[in-house]
Scaffold this motif. Structure first.
Motif, PDB file in Angstrom:
ATOM      1  N   LEU A 243      44.315 -22.606 -12.213  1.00 57.46           N
ATOM      2  CA  LEU A 243      44.109 -21.623 -13.264  1.00 57.46           C
ATOM      3  C   LEU A 243      45.362 -21.420 -14.009  1.00 57.46           C
ATOM      4  CD1 LEU A 243      42.826 -18.906 -10.412  1.00 57.46           C
ATOM      5  CD2 LEU A 243      41.592 -20.353 -12.119  1.00 57.46           C
ATOM      6  N   LEU A 244      45.030 -21.550 -15.358  1.00 62.23           N
ATOM      7  CA  LEU A 244      46.268 -21.701 -16.138  1.00 62.23           C
ATOM      8  C   LEU A 244      46.159 -20.105 -16.911  1.00 62.23           C
ATOM      9  CD1 LEU A 244      48.244 -22.732 -17.957  1.00 62.23           C
ATOM     10  CD2 LEU A 244      46.496 -23.642 -19.459  1.00 62.23           C
ATOM     11  N   GLY A 245      47.161 -19.551 -16.546  1.00 63.74           N
ATOM     12  CA  GLY A 245      47.183 -18.014 -17.034  1.00 63.74           C
ATOM     13  C   GLY A 245      48.191 -18.144 -18.029  1.00 63.74           C
TER      14      GLY A 245
ATOM     15  N   LEU B 280      37.264  -1.811 -13.905  1.00 63.09           N
ATOM     16  CA  LEU B 280      37.713  -3.054 -13.836  1.00 63.09           C
ATOM     17  C   LEU B 280      37.677  -3.795 -15.016  1.00 63.09           C
ATOM     18  CD1 LEU B 280      35.657  -3.916 -10.460  1.00 63.09           C
ATOM     19  CD2 LEU B 280      38.162  -3.385 -10.705  1.00 63.09           C
ATOM     20  N   LEU B 281      36.875  -3.311 -15.884  1.00 63.64           N
ATOM     21  CA  LEU B 281      36.567  -4.253 -17.372  1.00 63.64           C
ATOM     22  C   LEU B 281      37.959  -4.316 -17.873  1.00 63.64           C
ATOM     23  CD1 LEU B 281      34.769  -5.744 -19.284  1.00 63.64           C
ATOM     24  CD2 LEU B 281      34.337  -3.420 -20.231  1.00 63.64           C
ATOM     25  N   PRO B 282      38.667  -3.421 -18.080  1.00 60.26           N
ATOM     26  CA  PRO B 282      39.963  -3.793 -18.807  1.00 60.26           C
ATOM     27  C   PRO B 282      40.974  -4.673 -17.949  1.00 60.26           C
ATOM     28  CG  PRO B 282      39.631  -1.322 -18.814  1.00 60.26           C
ATOM     29  CD  PRO B 282      38.676  -2.062 -17.932  1.00 60.26           C
ATOM     30  N   LYS B 283      40.930  -4.547 -16.687  1.00 61.72           N
ATOM     31  CA  LYS B 283      41.346  -5.472 -15.793  1.00 61.72           C
ATOM     32  C   LYS B 283      41.213  -6.825 -15.861  1.00 61.72           C
ATOM     33  CE  LYS B 283      42.975  -1.719 -12.810  1.00 61.72           C
ATOM     34  NZ  LYS B 283      44.358  -1.556 -13.130  1.00 61.72           N
ATOM     35  N   HIS B 284      39.701  -7.037 -15.854  1.00 56.44           N
ATOM     36  CA  HIS B 284      39.081  -8.352 -15.448  1.00 56.44           C
ATOM     37  C   HIS B 284      38.797  -9.024 -17.094  1.00 56.44           C
ATOM     38  CE1 HIS B 284      37.832  -7.295 -11.218  1.00 56.44           C
ATOM     39  NE2 HIS B 284      38.991  -7.536 -11.632  1.00 56.44           N
ATOM     40  N   ARG B 285      39.091  -8.222 -18.008  1.00 53.79           N
ATOM     41  CA  ARG B 285      38.408  -8.918 -19.253  1.00 53.79           C
ATOM     42  C   ARG B 285      38.867 -10.253 -19.589  1.00 53.79           C
ATOM     43  NH1 ARG B 285      36.780  -6.010 -23.703  1.00 53.79           N
ATOM     44  NH2 ARG B 285      37.535  -4.139 -22.659  1.00 53.79           N
ATOM     45  N   TYR B 286      40.085 -10.568 -19.200  1.00 52.92           N
ATOM     46  CA  TYR B 286      40.410 -12.035 -19.525  1.00 52.92           C
ATOM     47  C   TYR B 286      40.356 -12.794 -18.325  1.00 52.92           C
ATOM     48  CZ  TYR B 286      41.631  -9.778 -23.951  1.00 52.92           C
ATOM     49  OH  TYR B 286      41.516  -9.107 -25.042  1.00 52.92           O
ATOM     50  N   LEU B 287      40.009 -12.646 -17.371  1.00 57.44           N
ATOM     51  CA  LEU B 287      39.955 -13.364 -15.884  1.00 57.44           C
ATOM     52  C   LEU B 287      38.639 -13.705 -15.526  1.00 57.44           C
ATOM     53  CD1 LEU B 287      42.559 -10.792 -14.208  1.00 57.44           C
ATOM     54  CD2 LEU B 287      43.065 -12.826 -15.429  1.00 57.44           C
TER      55      LEU B 287
ATOM     56  N   ARG C  63      44.625 -23.378  -6.552  1.00 59.30           N
ATOM     57  CA  ARG C  63      43.880 -22.746  -5.264  1.00 59.30           C
ATOM     58  C   ARG C  63      43.083 -23.632  -4.641  1.00 59.30           C
ATOM     59  NH1 ARG C  63      44.293 -16.838  -6.395  1.00 59.30           N
ATOM     60  NH2 ARG C  63      42.487 -16.465  -4.955  1.00 59.30           N
ATOM     61  N   SER C  64      42.946 -23.271  -3.315  1.00 60.38           N
ATOM     62  CA  SER C  64      41.938 -24.473  -2.644  1.00 60.38           C
ATOM     63  C   SER C  64      40.469 -23.746  -2.578  1.00 60.38           C
ATOM     64  CB  SER C  64      42.397 -24.528  -0.905  1.00 60.38           C
ATOM     65  OG  SER C  64      42.512 -22.983  -0.533  1.00 60.38           O
ATOM     66  N   SER C  65      40.404 -22.551  -3.034  1.00 59.81           N
ATOM     67  CA  SER C  65      38.936 -22.051  -3.113  1.00 59.81           C
ATOM     68  C   SER C  65      39.161 -20.775  -3.911  1.00 59.81           C
ATOM     69  CB  SER C  65      38.560 -21.798  -1.700  1.00 59.81           C
ATOM     70  OG  SER C  65      38.881 -20.808  -1.270  1.00 59.81           O
ATOM     71  N   PRO C  66      38.250 -20.315  -4.718  1.00 58.05           N
ATOM     72  CA  PRO C  66      38.174 -18.926  -5.505  1.00 58.05           C
ATOM     73  C   PRO C  66      38.512 -18.000  -4.606  1.00 58.05           C
ATOM     74  CG  PRO C  66      36.045 -20.207  -5.821  1.00 58.05           C
ATOM     75  CD  PRO C  66      36.670 -20.897  -4.796  1.00 58.05           C
ATOM     76  N   THR C  67      38.389 -17.509  -3.347  1.00 51.89           N
ATOM     77  CA  THR C  67      38.688 -16.483  -2.560  1.00 51.89           C
ATOM     78  C   THR C  67      39.969 -16.747  -1.666  1.00 51.89           C
ATOM     79  OG1 THR C  67      37.205 -17.329  -0.751  1.00 51.89           O
ATOM     80  CG2 THR C  67      36.230 -15.909  -2.420  1.00 51.89           C
ATOM     81  N   ALA C  68      40.697 -17.912  -1.955  1.00 49.54           N
ATOM     82  CA  ALA C  68      41.737 -17.964  -1.094  1.00 49.54           C
ATOM     83  C   ALA C  68      43.034 -17.169  -1.394  1.00 49.54           C
ATOM     84  CB  ALA C  68      42.384 -19.510  -1.483  1.00 49.54           C
ATOM     85  N   ARG C  69      43.641 -16.694  -0.307  1.00 43.75           N
ATOM     86  CA  ARG C  69      44.505 -15.593  -0.348  1.00 43.75           C
ATOM     87  C   ARG C  69      45.894 -16.237   0.164  1.00 43.75           C
ATOM     88  NH1 ARG C  69      42.626 -11.001  -2.372  1.00 43.75           N
ATOM     89  NH2 ARG C  69      40.466 -10.604  -2.415  1.00 43.75           N
ATOM     90  N   GLY C  70      46.017 -17.006   1.300  1.00 39.92           N
ATOM     91  CA  GLY C  70      47.167 -17.311   2.061  1.00 39.92           C
ATOM     92  C   GLY C  70      48.034 -18.252   1.361  1.00 39.92           C
TER      93      GLY C  70
ATOM     94  N   GLU D 218      42.502 -16.273 -19.023  1.00 40.71           N
ATOM     95  CA  GLU D 218      42.957 -17.157 -17.820  1.00 40.71           C
ATOM     96  C   GLU D 218      41.969 -18.511 -17.904  1.00 40.71           C
ATOM     97  OE1 GLU D 218      43.961 -16.197 -13.331  1.00 40.71           O
ATOM     98  OE2 GLU D 218      41.783 -16.416 -13.672  1.00 40.71           O
ATOM     99  N   LEU D 219      42.466 -19.628 -17.836  1.00 35.09           N
ATOM    100  CA  LEU D 219      41.651 -20.654 -18.039  1.00 35.09           C
ATOM    101  C   LEU D 219      41.539 -21.445 -16.803  1.00 35.09           C
ATOM    102  CD1 LEU D 219      42.896 -21.991 -21.466  1.00 35.09           C
ATOM    103  CD2 LEU D 219      41.029 -20.474 -21.208  1.00 35.09           C
ATOM    104  N   VAL D 220      40.142 -21.807 -16.348  1.00 33.77           N
ATOM    105  CA  VAL D 220      39.807 -22.255 -15.035  1.00 33.77           C
ATOM    106  C   VAL D 220      39.525 -23.623 -15.254  1.00 33.77           C
ATOM    107  CG1 VAL D 220      38.345 -22.031 -12.825  1.00 33.77           C
ATOM    108  CG2 VAL D 220      39.174 -20.084 -14.351  1.00 33.77           C
ATOM    109  N   PHE D 221      39.914 -24.631 -14.554  1.00 34.62           N
ATOM    110  CA  PHE D 221      39.538 -26.156 -14.419  1.00 34.62           C
ATOM    111  C   PHE D 221      39.438 -26.451 -13.008  1.00 34.62           C
ATOM    112  CE2 PHE D 221      42.362 -25.671 -18.132  1.00 34.62           C
ATOM    113  CZ  PHE D 221      41.421 -26.295 -19.157  1.00 34.62           C
TER     114      PHE D 221
END
Length: 249
Positions: free
Chosen positions: A161-163, A69-76, A170-177, A147-150
């Motif tokens: 989330l500014l990628g 996961l580290l290479p995938k999440h390094r900048y997230l 997003r309405s919440s960090p875990t939002a998916r719909g 990715e910058l989070v405000f």
């Protein structure tokens, strides 16, 4: 002109230094925590029967997952707290229960507190990485791959989330719909404006998002026919970062 170049060099150096500090902490979260658990389990196993070494499967699996996961999440940054909390809690739980295999039972009494402490340590490490990246927020971060989070003011969970090539609300960090997330390519943004809210405005959004009206700065974001009024205390820097990334997207 020389002074300007020197200032720019200093800013670039500061961003590079932040990157190194952040990645050290992220490395501890994704790799360091599993290594600590592996050392504990190996130490306990060395004092028990040969079959006790099977317990190393758990920390080795965590280490493998962390390395994957580290290479995938390094900048997230949105993932750091979740992984840190999960790894920390699991480390505390396993470290307190595993001595049972060699007949030492008293650490098991501390299983729940150990899991909570591990969870908090993982979350604090993730928070430290976030603070190292974003405090203070500087415009040069727009040229970074992060990715910058405000946070949105008036709602505890909603974020912008500014990628690298998109902006996401997003309405919440875990939002998916689809009703909880709206994502726009940076090329679809047609305008960003600074605004000041009195707190009496009734804000409506294209997604399911409830924001309590509070006075203060806000960003008006126009994209793909949608108009957003996003209350955030970091409106000015968010606009600058958005505009910078739009020009390079």
């Amino acid at each position: 002109m020389l002074a300007v170049r020197m200032c720019l060099a200093l800013h670039v150096t500061e961003v590079e230094l932040r990157h190194r500090r952040v990645q050290r902490v992220v490395g501890i979260v994704y790799v360091g925590i599993p290594v600590v658990l592996l050392a504990i389990v190996a130490w306990v196993s060395s004092r028990g029967p040969a079959a006790a070494w099977i317990g190393c499967v758990v920390p080795v699996a965590m280490l493998g997952l962390g390395l994957f996961l580290l290479p995938k999440h390094r900048y997230l940054p949105r993932w750091w707290a979740g992984v840190g909390g999960m790894f920390g809690a699991l480390t505390g739980l396993v470290a307190s229960l595993y001595p049972l295999v060699i007949g030492v039972w008293w650490p098991a009494i501390l299983a729940l507190p150990a899991a909570i402490v591990g969870l908090l340590i993982g979350l604090l490490l993730a928070r430290r990485a976030n603070l190292a990246l974003l405090v203070p927020v500087v415009p040069e971060l727009a040229e970074s791959p992060y990715e910058l989070v405000f946070q949105l003011r008036g709602t505890p969970l909603a974020t912008v989330l500014l990628g690298a090539d998109s902006v996401e609300i997003r309405s919440s960090p875990t939002a998916r719909g689809e009703e909880q997330i709206r994502r726009y390519p940076l090329s679809a943004i047609t305008g960003t404006f600074d605004a000041t809210l009195s707190g009496a405005e009734r804000l409506k959004f294209p997604i399911a998002l409830t924001v309590v009206g509070t006075p203060g700065p806000a960003v008006i974001l126009q994209a793909s026919g949608d108009d957003w009024v996003l209350p955030t205390n970091q409106a000015a820097i968010l606009i600058e970062l958005l505009d910078r990334r739009r020009t390079t997207a």
